[in-house]
Write an enzyme that holds these catalytic residues in place. Structure first.
Site, short mmCIF file in Angstrom:
data_model
loop_
_atom_site.label_atom_id
_atom_site.label_comp_id
_atom_site.label_asym_id
_atom_site.label_seq_id
_atom_site.Cartn_x
_atom_site.Cartn_y
_atom_site.Cartn_z
N GLY A 11 40.84 36.41 37.05
CA GLY A 11 40.70 35.00 37.55
C GLY A 11 40.21 34.04 36.60
O GLY A 11 39.19 34.39 35.75
N ARG A 72 46.76 37.94 36.26
CA ARG A 72 46.51 39.43 36.79
C ARG A 72 47.85 40.00 36.27
O ARG A 72 48.94 39.58 36.61
CB ARG A 72 46.24 39.57 37.90
N ASP A 103 36.49 42.77 34.45
CA ASP A 103 36.78 44.25 34.54
C ASP A 103 38.07 44.63 34.33
O ASP A 103 38.39 45.58 33.24
CB ASP A 103 36.12 44.98 35.86
N THR A 125 33.87 35.79 34.21
CA THR A 125 34.39 35.75 35.57
C THR A 125 33.11 35.12 36.38
O THR A 125 31.86 35.28 36.04
CB THR A 125 34.29 37.13 36.08
N ASP A 127 31.80 36.27 39.08
CA ASP A 127 31.48 37.01 39.99
C ASP A 127 30.13 37.65 39.36
O ASP A 127 29.31 38.34 39.89
CB ASP A 127 32.46 38.22 40.14
N ASP A 129 29.77 40.38 37.30
CA ASP A 129 29.88 41.81 37.86
C ASP A 129 30.60 42.84 37.02
O ASP A 129 30.80 43.96 37.24
CB ASP A 129 30.93 42.08 39.13
N ARG A 171 33.87 39.00 44.93
CA ARG A 171 34.53 40.35 45.05
C ARG A 171 33.64 41.37 45.69
O ARG A 171 33.19 40.92 46.89
CB ARG A 171 35.28 40.66 43.79
O1 F6P Z 1 37.14 37.41 40.37
C1 F6P Z 1 37.09 36.27 40.67
C2 F6P Z 1 37.37 35.89 42.16
O2 F6P Z 1 37.53 34.75 42.30
C3 F6P Z 1 36.79 36.77 43.44
O3 F6P Z 1 35.61 36.10 43.49
C4 F6P Z 1 37.53 36.81 44.17
O4 F6P Z 1 37.64 37.76 45.13
C5 F6P Z 1 39.09 36.73 43.67
O5 F6P Z 1 38.97 36.49 42.24
C6 F6P Z 1 40.21 35.94 44.30
O6 F6P Z 1 41.40 36.39 43.63
P1 F6P Z 1 42.65 35.48 43.49
O7 F6P Z 1 42.31 34.09 42.75
O8 F6P Z 1 43.71 36.31 42.86
O9 F6P Z 1 42.87 35.12 45.10
#
Ligand code: F6P
Length: 318
Positions: A11, A72, A103, A125, A127, A129, A171
């Site tokens: 992300g 991703r 991660d 990120t 998050d 995390d 997340r």
């Molecule tokens: O890791 C960053 C994040 O924005 C999380 O907070 C969220 O759960 C996820 O990515 C959403 O992913 P995507 O943009 O693939 O929907």
């Protein structure tokens, strides 16, 4: 080491651009040639790189997102993809790599180091995390975005005397919810790291109403459950008129805050210097407020969330 590459993966997070800028500028300052990889590990496998000069990172320090674009890439878990990426890197004469991401991205980076290719990670990120660091680039900007949004929602919540449930990203981590919840004075903050009870949420709203409060804000981390689920329980059990806002991807965008630009610049430069010094693996982290170099070891502990902040928030929203 003369030629290194940089990619952003997972992300996007505000602050990735200042980190790319720092890598390119510091690398050139140190006499290196820097290549940008498009679209994360996908581009690495395809050999989709371009040479970056000083001007290529001009005018990006204040921009959200990532100029290298991000993806991703589950296919990078396969050995075949990893070997192909290495073949491409070696064919281009690239000797080291910097991965800016979360991660999942570091698992890919760790595979490259395992196969002998020097790779350094920068935690990026919203998050917050990532194990081994108490801070990840983008978190501060995301929290500020959430606070600004909830401040606006609060105007309507108080005008209409409603309970608002705000669902935020993160997340499996509750950091965004916790920080933003404390900073907006939320009545309840629901995070995966602490158990919650809907009856307690209702009791806190009741207590506020009895002393004259006319609105309530409940912040829910997406790792707990959906905001809609909480709202339904509040309506069913206490008959509260509730509205739900899911802040979603607006939390990922926007101009990075000064703090994110500062940390991104420091981490970017440090990553280049580590490769130059001959370091072969690991990421840059922050521990006790200082920049550190930690290994990609998956047994590293998460350091982000400070539960004392949760207890502080509960004691202040009474
Ligand atoms: O890791 C960053 C994040 O924005 C999380 O907070 C969220 O759960 C996820 O990515 C959403 O992913 P995507 O943009 O693939 O929907």
């Amino acid at each position: 080491m003369k030629k290194i590459a940089v990619l952003t993966s997972g992300g996007d997070a505000p602050g990735m651009n200042p980190a790319i800028r720092a890598i390119v500028r510091r690398g050139i300052f140190q006499g290196m040639e820097i290549f940008g990889v498009r679209l994360g590990f996908e581009g690495l496998v395809r050999g989709d790189y371009f040479s970056m000069d000083l001007g290529s990172v001009g005018d990006i320090i204040h921009r959200g997102g990532t100029m290298l674009r991000s993806a991703r890439c589950p296919q990078f878990r396969e050995e075949e993809s990893q070997q192909e990426a290495l073949r491409q890197l070696r064919a281009a004469g690239i000797e080291g790599l910097i991965v800016i991401g979360g991660d999942g991205s570091f698992q890919g980076a760790a595979q490259l180091t395992k196969r002998g290719f020097p790779t350094i990670g920068i935690p990026g990120t919203i998050d917050n995390d990532i194990r081994g660091t108490e801070y990840t680039i983008g978190f501060d900007t995301a929290v500020n975005t959430v606070v600004e949004a909830i401040d606006k929602i609060r105007d309507t919540a108080s005008s209409h005397e409603r309970t608002y449930v705000i669902e935020v990203m993160g997340r499996d981590a509750g950091d965004i919810a916790l920080w933003s919840g404390l900073c907006v004075g939320a009545e309840s903050i629901l995070i995966p790291e602490a158990p919650y009870d809907v009856e307690d949420v209702i009791a806190r709203i009741d207590h506020g109403n009895r002393r004259g409060k006319r609105h309530s804000i409940i912040v829910v981390a997406e790792g707990v459950c959906s905001g809609m689920e909480i709202a339904k329980s509040l309506e069913a059990r206490a008959g509260l008129e509730t509205r739900v806002t899911v802040l979603g991807h607006l939390q990922r965008g926007g101009s990075p805050t000064a703090y994110d630009r500062m940390i991104a610049s420091k981490m970017g430069a440090q990553a280049v210097d580590l490769l130059l010094e001959g370091e072969k693996e690991g990421m840059i982290g922050i521990q006790s407020g200082k920049l550190v170099h930690v290994s990609f070891d998956p047994t590293n502990k998460r350091q982000g969330l400070d539960l004392s902040v949760y207890h502080l928030a509960r004691s202040l929203s009474i």
